[in-house]
Every structure is written in C-alpha cells, then in structure tokens.
Design an enzyme around this catalytic site. Structure first.
Site, mmCIF file in Angstrom:
data_model
loop_
_atom_site.group_PDB
_atom_site.id
_atom_site.type_symbol
_atom_site.label_atom_id
_atom_site.label_comp_id
_atom_site.label_asym_id
_atom_site.label_seq_id
_atom_site.Cartn_x
_atom_site.Cartn_y
_atom_site.Cartn_z
ATOM 1 N N CYS A 160 -5.587 -13.422 -1.578
ATOM 2 C CA CYS A 160 -6.656 -12.475 -1.920
ATOM 3 C C CYS A 160 -8.014 -13.017 -1.497
ATOM 4 O O CYS A 160 -8.945 -12.263 -1.257
ATOM 5 C CB CYS A 160 -6.647 -12.205 -3.421
ATOM 6 N N GLU A 216 -7.743 -5.122 3.344
ATOM 7 C CA GLU A 216 -7.180 -6.472 3.417
ATOM 8 C C GLU A 216 -6.168 -6.549 4.554
ATOM 9 O O GLU A 216 -5.267 -5.718 4.625
ATOM 10 C CB GLU A 216 -6.411 -6.781 2.122
ATOM 11 N N GLU A 243 -7.399 -9.168 -11.815
ATOM 12 C CA GLU A 243 -7.665 -9.967 -10.604
ATOM 13 C C GLU A 243 -7.114 -9.146 -9.442
ATOM 14 O O GLU A 243 -5.900 -9.106 -9.232
ATOM 15 C CB GLU A 243 -6.955 -11.326 -10.696
ATOM 16 N N LYS A 296 5.891 -10.008 -16.193
ATOM 17 C CA LYS A 296 6.668 -9.270 -15.199
ATOM 18 C C LYS A 296 6.224 -9.741 -13.812
ATOM 19 O O LYS A 296 5.177 -9.340 -13.316
ATOM 20 C CB LYS A 296 6.433 -7.755 -15.326
HETATM 21 P P1 NAD Z 1 0.754 -5.004 -6.001
HETATM 22 O O1 NAD Z 1 -0.447 -4.445 -6.665
HETATM 23 O O2 NAD Z 1 1.566 -4.114 -5.142
HETATM 24 O O3 NAD Z 1 1.753 -5.611 -7.078
HETATM 25 C C1 NAD Z 1 1.342 -6.551 -8.022
HETATM 26 C C2 NAD Z 1 2.281 -6.505 -9.216
HETATM 27 O O4 NAD Z 1 2.170 -5.231 -9.823
HETATM 28 C C3 NAD Z 1 3.751 -6.693 -8.865
HETATM 29 O O5 NAD Z 1 4.375 -7.412 -9.905
HETATM 30 C C4 NAD Z 1 4.265 -5.269 -8.838
HETATM 31 O O6 NAD Z 1 5.651 -5.164 -9.113
HETATM 32 C C5 NAD Z 1 3.463 -4.660 -9.966
HETATM 33 N N1 NAD Z 1 3.336 -3.194 -9.926
HETATM 34 C C6 NAD Z 1 3.378 -2.383 -8.852
HETATM 35 N N2 NAD Z 1 3.226 -1.093 -9.256
HETATM 36 C C7 NAD Z 1 3.075 -1.122 -10.598
HETATM 37 C C8 NAD Z 1 2.881 -0.126 -11.602
HETATM 38 N N3 NAD Z 1 2.789 1.168 -11.291
HETATM 39 N N4 NAD Z 1 2.777 -0.517 -12.867
HETATM 40 C C9 NAD Z 1 2.850 -1.828 -13.204
HETATM 41 N N5 NAD Z 1 3.029 -2.816 -12.318
HETATM 42 C C10 NAD Z 1 3.137 -2.466 -11.020
HETATM 43 O O7 NAD Z 1 0.247 -6.286 -5.191
HETATM 44 P P2 NAD Z 1 1.088 -7.281 -4.311
HETATM 45 O O8 NAD Z 1 1.396 -6.627 -3.016
HETATM 46 O O9 NAD Z 1 2.215 -7.860 -5.097
HETATM 47 O O10 NAD Z 1 0.024 -8.453 -4.113
HETATM 48 C C11 NAD Z 1 -0.961 -8.430 -3.153
HETATM 49 C C12 NAD Z 1 -2.282 -7.952 -3.759
HETATM 50 O O11 NAD Z 1 -2.632 -8.801 -4.847
HETATM 51 C C13 NAD Z 1 -3.426 -8.058 -2.778
HETATM 52 O O12 NAD Z 1 -4.230 -6.922 -2.913
HETATM 53 C C14 NAD Z 1 -4.159 -9.305 -3.233
HETATM 54 O O13 NAD Z 1 -5.517 -9.343 -2.852
HETATM 55 C C15 NAD Z 1 -3.987 -9.231 -4.703
HETATM 56 N N6 NAD Z 1 -4.169 -10.559 -5.313
HETATM 57 C C16 NAD Z 1 -5.289 -10.773 -6.040
HETATM 58 C C17 NAD Z 1 -5.515 -12.023 -6.586
HETATM 59 C C18 NAD Z 1 -6.732 -12.306 -7.395
HETATM 60 O O14 NAD Z 1 -6.754 -13.325 -8.069
HETATM 61 N N7 NAD Z 1 -7.759 -11.479 -7.366
HETATM 62 C C19 NAD Z 1 -4.565 -13.038 -6.406
HETATM 63 C C20 NAD Z 1 -3.425 -12.769 -5.658
HETATM 64 C C21 NAD Z 1 -3.235 -11.511 -5.124
#
Ligand code: NAD
Length: 495
Positions: free
Chosen positions: A302, A399, A268, A192
């Site tokens: 991230c 962040e 992650e 997803k």
């Molecule tokens: P997010 O947590 O808002 O969303 C990530 C994913 O989760 C998306 O696909 C979103 O649709 C889904 N999602 C949201 N709510 C959900 C729920 N209740 N149940 C299931 N899935 C759900 O994050 P974002 O804004 O898309 O990405 C940015 C974040 O990701 C930052 O915090 C960044 O640091 C982190 N990130 C971490 C890494 C890593 O490797 N550690 C890499 C890239 C990004």
C-alpha cells in the site's frame, strides 16, 4: 513444494484438508472443520498448484467465533497487564525463533521473495514486542476540574470485542499489527484473513496458542463470503470495533456496514504514493530508496511508490540508472533464495497491471524495460520502467500494485507538491533531497499520513502508520496503536 515439505513445525499446525488431518478454523482454542463446510483452495502463485485447503466458514461459524470471543472477554480484560505483556512477549520470541519457517510459508502462499518475507516476519513479530511494552504502560488521567468542583478521573478501558479483517499482501504483519495492540488493551478478537493467504494466519494462531494466549482470545476464520460473514459479526451487539486493512473500495462498504451499529472503526486503506526526487538528491541514495519503495513485495504494498516525479536536471540520468537496476532484478518463485521479484498474487492482478501499462503507453508513456508478461505457469510480471507517464494515465490515479515504476518530469518545487497532492489517497509519500530544510518543507506540504525523507521505507512498529484522505482512519503502531482499542472512561469525582 507443498506446505508439509516446508516445515513440520508449520504443517502440523496447518489445516491441510479434510482427508489429511484437517485442523481448520480456530475458534475458542479448538481447531475445527465443521460438518458440511466446503474448502477454499490456497494456490501457489508461482506454479498455480493447489497448496492446501482451508474451511469456508459460514455465518454460523462467525457467530460461534464471536461467542468464543465474548466468552473469553471478561477473563482477558481482568488478566493483569504484566501477564498479558508476558504472553505477548512470548509470541514475539516464538515468531522470531521460527522466522525461517514462517518466511518460507509466506513466500510460498503469497509469492513474495524470501528476503521480503523474512523482513515481514521481523516486522510482524516486533508488534508483539512493542505491544508487550505498551500493555504495562496504559495510563489514565487525574486532574482538578478548572471549576474546582470535582476531580476529573479518566480511565482507559478495553473497547470490547473486535473484528479484524486483513489483506493478502502482508499476511503476517497486517494481522499482528492489529492483534498485538488489541490484546495489549485487553480486547478479544476474531480475525478474518484474506482467502488467498490464510495459511500464515492459521500458523500464527497455533503459535499464539503455544505462547499461552487463552482459548477464545484470538479466533481465526476463513471464508469465501466475506460480505455476509462480516455483516453477521458486526450485527452482533457484543462487537464494538472493526479494524480493517484493505482496499478503499471495500473500506467504504465496511464503514457503511459499521455505521448501522455506530461501531468504532480503524481503516488502513489504499495508497497512491508519490515519490519526489529533486536535482540535489544523492543519486545513489535516491535509487536505493526508489528500489525499496517500489520493489519491496514486488510492488504489492500500500506504501509502494506509485508515481515517481523526478526533477528535470537529473531526470535522464535517473531514468537510465533505474532502468539498469530494474532490468537486472531476478524474477522467480518467492521460495527460491535468489529471487528478487516474485509473482503477483493472482492472474487478475497481472491482468490489471497489463491494462494500466497498455493505457499509459497508449497515452504517450515510453517503455524503458519490461512491459511484457512471460509465457508459462505462475502469475509473473517483469520489473518495468515507464518514462514520461502523462498525468491523465489511469496508473497516475489508481494503485498499480505491481513492479512498474512510472516516471514523470517536474521543474519546480511547487509543481512537485501539486502533482503529489493530486489524488484522493493520502497514505505515504517519499522525498529525496540533500537540502534538509527543503525536505522538511515539502514533507509538510504533502497531504499524507507518512513521509519517507531520503528513505524508501516508512513502516516501523514504533511509529504511527496510517493515512489521510481516502487512505484511512486511525493509526496502527507506536503509542497510537493501542489507543485504537481503548475507550476513555471519564468519572467526575467529588472527593
Ligand atoms: P481487499 O479490500 O479486496 O480485501 C481486504 C480484505 O477484505 C480481505 O480479507 C477480503 O477477503 C476482505 N473483504 C473483501 N470484501 C469484503 C466485504 N464485502 N466485507 C468484508 N470483508 C471483505 O484488498 P486486498 O486486495 O486483499 O489488499 C490490497 C489492498 O489493501 C490495496 O488497496 C492496499 O493498498 C491495501 N492495503 C492497505 C494497507 C494499509 O495499511 N493502509 C496495508 C496493506 C494493504
């Protein structure tokens, strides 16, 4: 510019919308736009124009995707590792051959500069090359038990059906970093992707299909209701694994959801990377490193340097040189070849950066450049440098996820380590010094999963990527990546 204008190769694989030959969700090797499903609009962050529409999957579609993954599971786990390896290698080759098309698509829907998008495609493709090599190197153990009573036989088996959830900031790499090791291990998956950047995920699904990944082994669905859709998938007794990349906040929610069925979880999550520049650093190397650690993806990473600590003796020179570099960056649409800093992903993201900058300035930080969003369409925010950012500023704890370099001064090594560790996050850190002994000592004292020593980039498909503290659980990449998708089976054997 629209998707079709970018590349016929990609646009034919693209779910463009019900009216113009939609292909939609990718389930069981079929492209579908099930009856009655609404559309999710994909917006170009440079212009705010709608680029494409993708289906808004329901719980029923998610169940169909799990059904497809379950249907393909037995055949895929019994496919010889060499064959799995060859298919993964083919994915690498196709991605590499289509770098330019994929990079333009990423630049279009995510907004990142083309040079960053090309870098992402190379990084993303490399997970297929690395895991093609890992697929034929999964080994068990055989040993005599210390009691001498029996032999210990350990076999590594695919963990089972995996649910993969990825963010928008690396739409290709975050998906392939999970899909490639999962497939190498013999698992089938449902991905997803984030609704902001689904086109890359679907373009890659078409590419996997072409590379010979059998129907049902990889399934992709987009939804505007990730909570209920994910909960339904995790509740299915056939699902054994959740691999999530995203914010710590959503990670916590998903860990609680996964706990209901005691699912294996790889997480992650968010970061708040400190970057430390000692007086004895090579100024040019440190500047280059900061520009990379801060400005790759316009700060939407991230691993982005969130707090930049500079030792007092070099501070003023460093701040001045960094301000010159940051103000010279060309801001523009990601798809323009000359762009160095593209737009943010959404208007809300720009709003958050503005609030963080205003908060830091109201607490005494000095604005050296940027700090004011431009008028007009697109979610742009200029490269910004803040000096003397106080430790109680909100951006020291959250962040920033944008092109804002937050500088603060330190005097001693102990002070730098204390500042670096004053966070609930533990993903990445960066240290710049020409004293290698000091560099290694400080790297070991900082509580993060990864450290860049005289280097502003840590990501490498051959290395374990991941965080400590609230930045996550598990590692992706290197020899660790495939282990996250394997279960050890121990057989006590009397010969
Ligand atoms: P997010 O947590 O808002 O969303 C990530 C994913 O989760 C998306 O696909 C979103 O649709 C889904 N999602 C949201 N709510 C959900 C729920 N209740 N149940 C299931 N899935 C759900 O994050 P974002 O804004 O898309 O990405 C940015 C974040 O990701 C930052 O915090 C960044 O640091 C982190 N990130 C971490 C890494 C890593 O490797 N550690 C890499 C890239 C990004």
């Amino acid at each position: 510019m629209n998707v079709a204008a970018i590349s016929p190769v990609i646009s034919t694989a693209m779910p463009i919308g019900p009216a113009d030959g939609a292909r939609g969700l990718y389930i069981g090797g079929q492209w579908m736009w099930p009856e009655g499903r609404a559309a999710i609009c994909v917006v170009d962050p440079s212009t705010e124009a709608v680029l494409a529409r993708v289906p808004d999957a329901t719980v029923e579609d998610a169940q169909a995707a799990i059904e497809a993954a379950a249907g393909a599971a037995e055949a895929w786990r019994s496919t010889p590792p060499r064959r799995r390896s060859e298919i993964l290698r083919r994915c690498f080759e196709l991605m590499t051959a289509r770098t330019e098309d994929l990079a333009r698509l990423i630049a279009l829907e995510n907004g990142k500069a083309l040079r960053d998008a090309r870098g992402e495609v190379a990084y993303a493709a490399d997970f297929f090359r690395w895991n093609a090599e890992e697929a034929v190197r999964i080994r068990g153990d055989f040993a005599l038990s210390p009691t001498g009573a029996n032999h210990i036989v350990v076999d590594y088996e695919p963990i089972g059906i995996c649910v993969l959830i990825t963010p928008w900031n690396f739409p290709a790499a975050m998906a392939t970093r999970k899909i490639a090791p999962a497939l190498a291990a013999g698992c089938t998956v449902v991905l997803k992707p984030a609704s902001e950047t689904p086109l890359t995920a679907y373009a890659l699904a078409a590419l996997y299909q072409e590379a010979g990944v059998p129907p049902g082994v990889v399934n992709v669905l987009t939804t505007s209701a990730p909570g209920p859709v994910t909960a339904a998938m995790l509740a299915d007794p056939r699902v054994r694994k959740l691999s999530f990349t995203g914010s710590t906040q959503i990670g916590r929610v998903l860990l609680a959801e996964a706990a209901k069925r005691v699912l294996s979880c790889s997480m992650e999550l968010g970061g708040n990377a400190p970057l430390i520049v000692f007086d004895d650093a090579d100024l040019d190397v440190a500047l280059e490193g900061v520009m990379l650690a801060k400005m790759r993806n316009a700060g939407e990473a991230c691993t982005a340097a969130n707090r930049i600590y500079v030792q007092a003796g070099i501070y003023d020179r460093f701040a001045e040189a960094l301000t010159a570099r940051m103000s010279a960056l060309k801001v523009g649409p990601g798809t323009d070849a000359s762009t160095e800093c593209g737009p943010m992903i959404t208007r809300a993201a720009v709003g958050k950066i503005e609030r963080l900058v205003d908060d830091a300035v109201s607490r005494g930080a000095k604005l050296l450049c940027g700090g004011r969003r431009p008028e007009g369409a697109g979610f742009f925010y200029p490269p910004t440098v803040l000096s003397e950012v106080p430790h109680d500023a909100v951006m020291a704890h959250e962040e920033i996820f944008g092109p804002v370099a937050a500088l603060a001064r330190f005097e001693t090594e102990d002070e730098a380590v204390a500042f670096a560790n004053a966070t609930e996050y533990g993903l990445a850190a960066y240290v710049f010094t020409q004293d290698l002994a000091r560099g290694l000592r400080v790297s070991r004292r900082i509580d993060t999963g990864m450290v860049g020593l005289n280097r502003g980039l840590v990501s490498d498909p051959a290395a374990p990527f991941g965080g400590t503290k609230q930045s996550g659980l598990g590692r992706e990449g290197g020899a660790h990546g495939v282990l996250e998708f394997l279960e050890a089976k121990y057989i006590a054997t009397r010969l």
